[in-house]
Design a protein around this motif. Structure first.
Motif, PDB file in Angstrom:
ATOM      1  N   GLN A   1       0.839  -1.194   0.000  1.00 28.27           N
ATOM      2  CA  GLN A   1       0.000   0.000   0.000  1.00 28.27           C
ATOM      3  C   GLN A   1       0.878   1.250   0.000  1.00 28.27           C
ATOM      4  O   GLN A   1       1.782   1.382   0.825  1.00 28.27           O
ATOM      5  CB  GLN A   1      -0.913   0.037   1.232  1.00 28.27           C
ATOM      6  CG  GLN A   1      -1.750   1.307   1.263  1.00 28.27           C
ATOM      7  CD  GLN A   1      -2.469   1.528   2.576  1.00 28.27           C
ATOM      8  OE1 GLN A   1      -3.444   2.257   2.655  1.00 28.27           O
ATOM      9  NE2 GLN A   1      -1.988   0.903   3.640  1.00 28.27           N
ATOM     10  N   ILE A   2       0.583   2.156  -0.913  1.00 31.29           N
ATOM     11  CA  ILE A   2       1.240   3.470  -0.931  1.00 31.29           C
ATOM     12  C   ILE A   2       0.170   4.471  -0.513  1.00 31.29           C
ATOM     13  O   ILE A   2      -0.784   4.717  -1.253  1.00 31.29           O
ATOM     14  CB  ILE A   2       1.804   3.799  -2.319  1.00 31.29           C
ATOM     15  CG1 ILE A   2       2.773   2.698  -2.771  1.00 31.29           C
ATOM     16  CG2 ILE A   2       2.498   5.154  -2.303  1.00 31.29           C
ATOM     17  CD1 ILE A   2       3.263   2.851  -4.196  1.00 31.29           C
TER      18      ILE A   2
ATOM     19  N   VAL B 283      -1.874  -2.926 -10.530  1.00 29.36           N
ATOM     20  CA  VAL B 283      -2.083  -1.735  -9.712  1.00 29.36           C
ATOM     21  C   VAL B 283      -3.569  -1.574  -9.392  1.00 29.36           C
ATOM     22  O   VAL B 283      -4.422  -1.670 -10.283  1.00 29.36           O
ATOM     23  CB  VAL B 283      -1.586  -0.461 -10.425  1.00 29.36           C
ATOM     24  CG1 VAL B 283      -1.839   0.770  -9.549  1.00 29.36           C
ATOM     25  CG2 VAL B 283      -0.115  -0.571 -10.771  1.00 29.36           C
ATOM     26  N   TYR B 284      -3.873  -1.327  -8.127  1.00 29.77           N
ATOM     27  CA  TYR B 284      -5.198  -0.911  -7.700  1.00 29.77           C
ATOM     28  C   TYR B 284      -5.073   0.531  -7.215  1.00 29.77           C
ATOM     29  O   TYR B 284      -4.129   0.861  -6.496  1.00 29.77           O
ATOM     30  CB  TYR B 284      -5.713  -1.768  -6.553  1.00 29.77           C
ATOM     31  CG  TYR B 284      -5.790  -3.253  -6.848  1.00 29.77           C
ATOM     32  CD1 TYR B 284      -6.943  -3.844  -7.335  1.00 29.77           C
ATOM     33  CD2 TYR B 284      -4.672  -4.076  -6.635  1.00 29.77           C
ATOM     34  CE1 TYR B 284      -7.012  -5.193  -7.612  1.00 29.77           C
ATOM     35  CE2 TYR B 284      -4.726  -5.433  -6.904  1.00 29.77           C
ATOM     36  CZ  TYR B 284      -5.892  -5.989  -7.388  1.00 29.77           C
ATOM     37  OH  TYR B 284      -5.945  -7.339  -7.661  1.00 29.77           O
TER      38      TYR B 284
ATOM     39  N   TYR C  65      -6.823 -10.543  -1.327  1.00 27.99           N
ATOM     40  CA  TYR C  65      -5.778  -9.547  -1.073  1.00 27.99           C
ATOM     41  C   TYR C  65      -5.175  -9.736   0.319  1.00 27.99           C
ATOM     42  O   TYR C  65      -5.868 -10.109   1.258  1.00 27.99           O
ATOM     43  CB  TYR C  65      -6.336  -8.124  -1.154  1.00 27.99           C
ATOM     44  CG  TYR C  65      -7.260  -7.859  -2.305  1.00 27.99           C
ATOM     45  CD1 TYR C  65      -6.783  -7.763  -3.607  1.00 27.99           C
ATOM     46  CD2 TYR C  65      -8.624  -7.686  -2.091  1.00 27.99           C
ATOM     47  CE1 TYR C  65      -7.632  -7.516  -4.667  1.00 27.99           C
ATOM     48  CE2 TYR C  65      -9.483  -7.426  -3.150  1.00 27.99           C
ATOM     49  CZ  TYR C  65      -8.983  -7.348  -4.427  1.00 27.99           C
ATOM     50  OH  TYR C  65      -9.833  -7.103  -5.461  1.00 27.99           O
ATOM     51  N   HIS C  66      -3.897  -9.425   0.394  1.00 30.20           N
ATOM     52  CA  HIS C  66      -3.249  -9.321   1.696  1.00 30.20           C
ATOM     53  C   HIS C  66      -2.299  -8.137   1.620  1.00 30.20           C
ATOM     54  O   HIS C  66      -1.272  -8.186   0.937  1.00 30.20           O
ATOM     55  CB  HIS C  66      -2.472 -10.585   2.055  1.00 30.20           C
ATOM     56  CG  HIS C  66      -1.696 -10.449   3.328  1.00 30.20           C
ATOM     57  ND1 HIS C  66      -0.366 -10.766   3.438  1.00 30.20           N
ATOM     58  CD2 HIS C  66      -2.067  -9.987   4.550  1.00 30.20           C
ATOM     59  CE1 HIS C  66       0.046 -10.519   4.666  1.00 30.20           C
ATOM     60  NE2 HIS C  66      -0.966 -10.051   5.358  1.00 30.20           N
TER      61      HIS C  66
ATOM     62  N   ALA D 190       1.493  -6.884  -6.245  1.00 22.78           N
ATOM     63  CA  ALA D 190       0.659  -5.798  -6.736  1.00 22.78           C
ATOM     64  C   ALA D 190       0.804  -4.595  -5.817  1.00 22.78           C
ATOM     65  O   ALA D 190       1.370  -4.687  -4.722  1.00 22.78           O
ATOM     66  CB  ALA D 190      -0.800  -6.242  -6.822  1.00 22.78           C
ATOM     67  N   VAL D 191       0.262  -3.467  -6.282  1.00 27.58           N
ATOM     68  CA  VAL D 191       0.376  -2.203  -5.556  1.00 27.58           C
ATOM     69  C   VAL D 191      -1.015  -1.624  -5.342  1.00 27.58           C
ATOM     70  O   VAL D 191      -1.861  -1.658  -6.246  1.00 27.58           O
ATOM     71  CB  VAL D 191       1.245  -1.199  -6.339  1.00 27.58           C
ATOM     72  CG1 VAL D 191       1.266   0.160  -5.645  1.00 27.58           C
ATOM     73  CG2 VAL D 191       2.655  -1.730  -6.505  1.00 27.58           C
ATOM     74  N   LEU D 192      -1.271  -1.091  -4.142  1.00 27.23           N
ATOM     75  CA  LEU D 192      -2.486  -0.350  -3.853  1.00 27.23           C
ATOM     76  C   LEU D 192      -2.112   1.110  -3.661  1.00 27.23           C
ATOM     77  O   LEU D 192      -1.437   1.469  -2.698  1.00 27.23           O
ATOM     78  CB  LEU D 192      -3.165  -0.892  -2.592  1.00 27.23           C
ATOM     79  CG  LEU D 192      -4.333  -0.052  -2.055  1.00 27.23           C
ATOM     80  CD1 LEU D 192      -5.461   0.032  -3.080  1.00 27.23           C
ATOM     81  CD2 LEU D 192      -4.830  -0.607  -0.723  1.00 27.23           C
TER      82      LEU D 192
END
Length: 508
Positions: A152-153, A221-222, A172-173, A196-198
């Motif tokens: 998470q960013i 990417v989310y 998701y985790h 992946a990236v949130l």
């Protein structure tokens, strides 16, 4: 790493496609047994192989279309309960249409009761098949394909998005978090270590750089969209010069489409009033008997272009529930709601009188829910773009009602409503009407607010004067509308800040 990720996605697609097709074949095989052995022989001249095959193909296409429309093919994507509800409603509609076709083909009134009994058997078998099939296929999917490990960013303001995503710990985790204020090189190094990236509510300038980096490395990417992201998402591509152009028409439905939509509203509301009349009478009597108060509650709401009208609902609260004159939405355990009110709210029966609003033209079957004028003014003081949702006529059901919850923040509801405003079409209206049937059976769609809250934006109303960094001042008031307060925490690099998984078995 890249090759493994591509293969994983490919196998997910193969898995879903295989079991989607297998499910339709399972439905069709059940129907085929009853058709060939019990129904076809009722015709004066029974179909041979080609006729039987045509009927089976029609049934397969109907089941495929309805299951796809209601989200029943989401193995591994949706919750089991949501999948089962969508699939069951889809098969109910398929069998109702097939029942009509069978009755017309056989053409003998004498056999109607027998035909109906056979389709009831088909529906019961379909329901049992779905229950077993969906549980097995979904559990197998989760064993084969573990959840994505997300980085998470985050921005300067907290929100509930990580918590909501972690509730779906089968998908998701969120393994680590890092602030967008860290050096970009450090952020990029963290990105490389995760599936992946949130991107959670950060300035557009930084978001654009991260998106490009992830694209260059084929990284999933989310991200949370801004209003402007939604407005341009459904643009048309224009190829009249050698420079790429996108066209945002911003016109909504054409005049002929609006005419057809109005005709559909009149027809469906008329049918609904006739069919629901006994139910409405029973509800009105129950309300009247409970406290001898009025059964119908009239409230001023706003429709297209913020035109005010009186909306009808069955009264679900005690009389004078807002005697102080202040608009206050229902809380989760609101003592103002009567026992009768709890039932009609849970089953959505309190909304039935709005069929008269639709018939009179104040509302439509599908559209953003009408809000009270004072709440609109309150929302607009923080989110000026809240007025965008009144570009179309208010509706009985809509995009935010299908994909949101009663206590979804006003900013998130606004995003969902704008998606409908941008995408609106007769086909989408049909899909949302059908999906509303599924939503009625989902408890979390009717949950109330936190105790004492006055609106649905409990986690998202504040003014933010921070520039986005991409030269778009219109976004300055929305940069972190999902948030409520600064974190106040020391920013830590990825791998150091743990994120709790708060899911419970019931929420899964």
């Amino acid at each position: 790493m890249q090759k493994r990720r591509i293969n994983r996605q490919t196998w997910k697609y193969v898995y879903r496609t295989f079991f989607d097709v297998l499910m339709v074949l399972m439905f069709t095989w059940t129907f085929s047994y009853f058709w060939r052995d019990r129904l076809n022989m009722l015709q004066p001249i029974a179909f041979l192989n080609k006729g039987n095959l045509l009927i089976e193909i029609i049934y397969a296409l109907l089941s495929f279309s309805f299951v796809m429309m209601l989200g029943g093919f989401g193995f591994g994507r949706g919750r089991k309960s949501a999948l089962l509800i969508g699939q069951t409603v889809a098969m109910l509609m398929t069998n109702v249409i097939a029942l009509g076709i069978t009755t017309l083909v056989i053409g003998r009134v004498l056999f109607i009761q027998y035909i109906l009994s056979q389709y009831l058997m088909i529906m019961l078998i379909n329901t049992a098949e779905l229950f077993v099939y969906t549980i097995i296929v979904t559990d197998l999917y989760r064993r084969i394909f573990p959840p994505f490990e997300l980085l998470q960013i985050y921005g300067k303001y907290q929100n509930t998005l990580p918590h909501k995503m972690n509730l779906r710990d089968d998908k998701y985790h969120i393994d680590a978090s890092i602030s967008y204020t860290e050096e970009l090189e450090e952020v990029f190094a963290c990105i490389d270590r995760y599936d992946a990236v949130l991107i959670n509510d950060i300035p557009s300038e930084v978001k654009n750089k991260i998106l490009k980096y992830c694209f260059d490395r084929d990284k999933r990417v989310y991200f949370t969209p801004k209003i402007s992201d939604i407005l341009v998402k459904y643009s048309a591509e224009v190829n009249v010069v050698d420079t790429p152009l996108y066209l945002c028409r911003n016109l909504g439905m054409s005049l002929p489409q609006r005419f057809v939509k109005r005709i559909i509203d009149i027809v469906l509301s008329s049918i609904g009033i006739v069919i629901a009349s006994p139910i409405m009478l029973a509800v009105a009597i129950a309300i009247r008997l409970y406290d001898h108060g009025p059964a119908i509650y009239k409230q001023v709401r706003c429709t297209r272009d913020q035109r005010e009208f009186k909306m009808y609902k069955f009264r679900s609260m005690v009389q004078n529930a807002e005697k102080d004159g202040k608009a206050r939405l229902a809380a989760e355990n609101d003592d103002r709601i009567t026992p009768v009110g709890k039932f009609i709210r849970a089953t959505r029966l309190d909304e039935l009188p709005q069929l008269f609003n639709i018939f009179m033209g104040d509302m439509s079957i599908v559209g953003p829910r009408p809000e009270r004028p004072q709440l609109i003014r309150e929302y607009q003081s923080t989110i000026p773009e809240f007025a965008y949702r009144t570009h179309v006529k208010a509706g009985l059901t809509g995009y935010a009602q299908v994909y949101g919850r009663y206590n979804t923040t006003s900013y998130d509801k606004l995003k969902l409503d704008i998606i409908y405003v941008q995408r609106q079409s007769l086909a989408l209206d049909l899909q949302l009407i059908l999906m509303t049937i599924c939503v009625v059976f989902m408890k979390d769609s009717t949950q109330g607010l936190e105790e004492g809250a006055t609106n649905a934006n409990v986690l998202g109303e504040r003014k933010d004067t921070e520039e986005t960094g991409d030269g778009d001042p219109a976004e300055s008031a929305q940069e972190s509308e999902d948030g409520v307060s600064e974190t106040g925490e020391t920013e830590e690099s990825c791998g150091q800040q743990e994120v709790d998984i708060l899911a419970t078995d019931e929420e899964k």
